[in-house]
Design a protein around this motif. Structure first.
Motif, short mmCIF file in Angstrom:
data_model
loop_
_atom_site.label_atom_id
_atom_site.label_comp_id
_atom_site.label_asym_id
_atom_site.label_seq_id
_atom_site.Cartn_x
_atom_site.Cartn_y
_atom_site.Cartn_z
N ARG A 1 1.16 -0.98 0.30
CA ARG A 1 -0.02 0.03 0.19
C ARG A 1 0.72 0.72 0.32
O ARG A 1 2.31 1.12 0.77
N LEU A 2 0.59 2.04 -1.06
CA LEU A 2 1.38 3.92 -0.75
C LEU A 2 0.72 4.54 0.23
O LEU A 2 -0.27 4.83 0.21
N THR A 3 1.49 5.38 0.79
CA THR A 3 1.22 5.66 1.83
C THR A 3 1.76 7.44 1.65
O THR A 3 1.57 8.12 2.30
N LYS A 4 2.67 7.28 0.75
CA LYS A 4 2.96 8.67 0.21
C LYS A 4 2.82 9.28 -1.70
O LYS A 4 2.72 8.13 -2.20
N ILE A 5 2.50 10.29 -1.52
CA ILE A 5 2.34 10.60 -3.07
C ILE A 5 3.48 10.88 -4.16
O ILE A 5 5.04 11.39 -3.90
N LYS A 6 3.56 9.81 -4.83
CA LYS A 6 4.70 9.79 -5.97
C LYS A 6 4.06 10.46 -7.62
O LYS A 6 3.15 10.55 -8.05
N TYR A 7 5.19 11.38 -7.86
CA TYR A 7 5.12 11.89 -8.64
C TYR A 7 6.11 11.39 -10.04
O TYR A 7 7.18 10.88 -9.83
#
Length: 188
Positions: A100-106
């Motif tokens: 699960r991603l818990t940080k914003i990725k760009y």
């Protein structure tokens, strides 16, 4: 009685005790007597709503040491009456997944790597791009001079994991900004 005596078999104990439906202690083993339910060790239970669709099935979320340990249907709910679909039943896996991603990725254009962004930076980027696209494709009037006041540069797609209220607010937001292409995954 010997440990391996036929008189010690659960079915024999069941028949000797006139327990035709095998619901008495005669059919229990030592191991099964020691078992505990998953929710017995929970610190608290929190009521919630399933995140997957707009039905709004109620859930009981059991928490131990500030970590979700079990998610079950809420029998007090007039909507689901304690039942959950397979996706709703697997909500605990959604919450506790190691992937699960818990940080914003760009990932910038032409970049090969993802970078992490803070929330303020990500929101500013989204706002800037939204407003630029809206302005670039804005249509004030049509060829005959009739007022349009709309943009063709922005579209909205709501998801089935949003509830009715969230989809309503998204529709209102996009309509207020002049977008006319507003859809929902459920209609596609």
């Amino acid at each position: 009685m010997s440990k391996f005596s036929p008189l010690n078999w659960p079915v024999v104990r069941q028949l000797r005790a006139a327990d035709a439906f095998a619901r008495d202690v005669n059919t229990q083993t030592g191991k099964s007597r020691e078992l505990e339910g998953r929710i017995d060790s929970a610190d608290r239970m929190v009521k919630s709503v399933c995140p997957y669709c707009a039905v709004g099935c109620s859930q009981r979320v059991y928490v131990k040491d500030e970590r979700v340990i079990q998610v079950e249907g809420d029998p007090d709910s007039p909507i689901s009456r304690g039942r959950l679909c397979p996706k709703g039943s697997a909500s605990e896996q959604l919450i506790n997944s190691a992937t699960r991603l818990t940080k914003i990725k760009y990932r910038a254009p032409y970049a090969t790597e993802w970078t992490e962004l803070d929330t303020d930076t990500a929101m500013e980027m989204i706002t800037d791009r939204f407003l630029a696209s809206r302005k670039a494709k804005w249509q004030e009037v049509d060829e005959s001079g009739r007022p349009l006041r709309r943009t063709m540069g922005v579209a909205g797609l709501g998801g089935a994991t949003l509830d009715n209220e969230e989809n309503y607010l998204i529709k209102k937001l996009f309509t207020a900004t002049g977008a006319i292409q507003v859809e929902n995954q459920a209609r596609i």
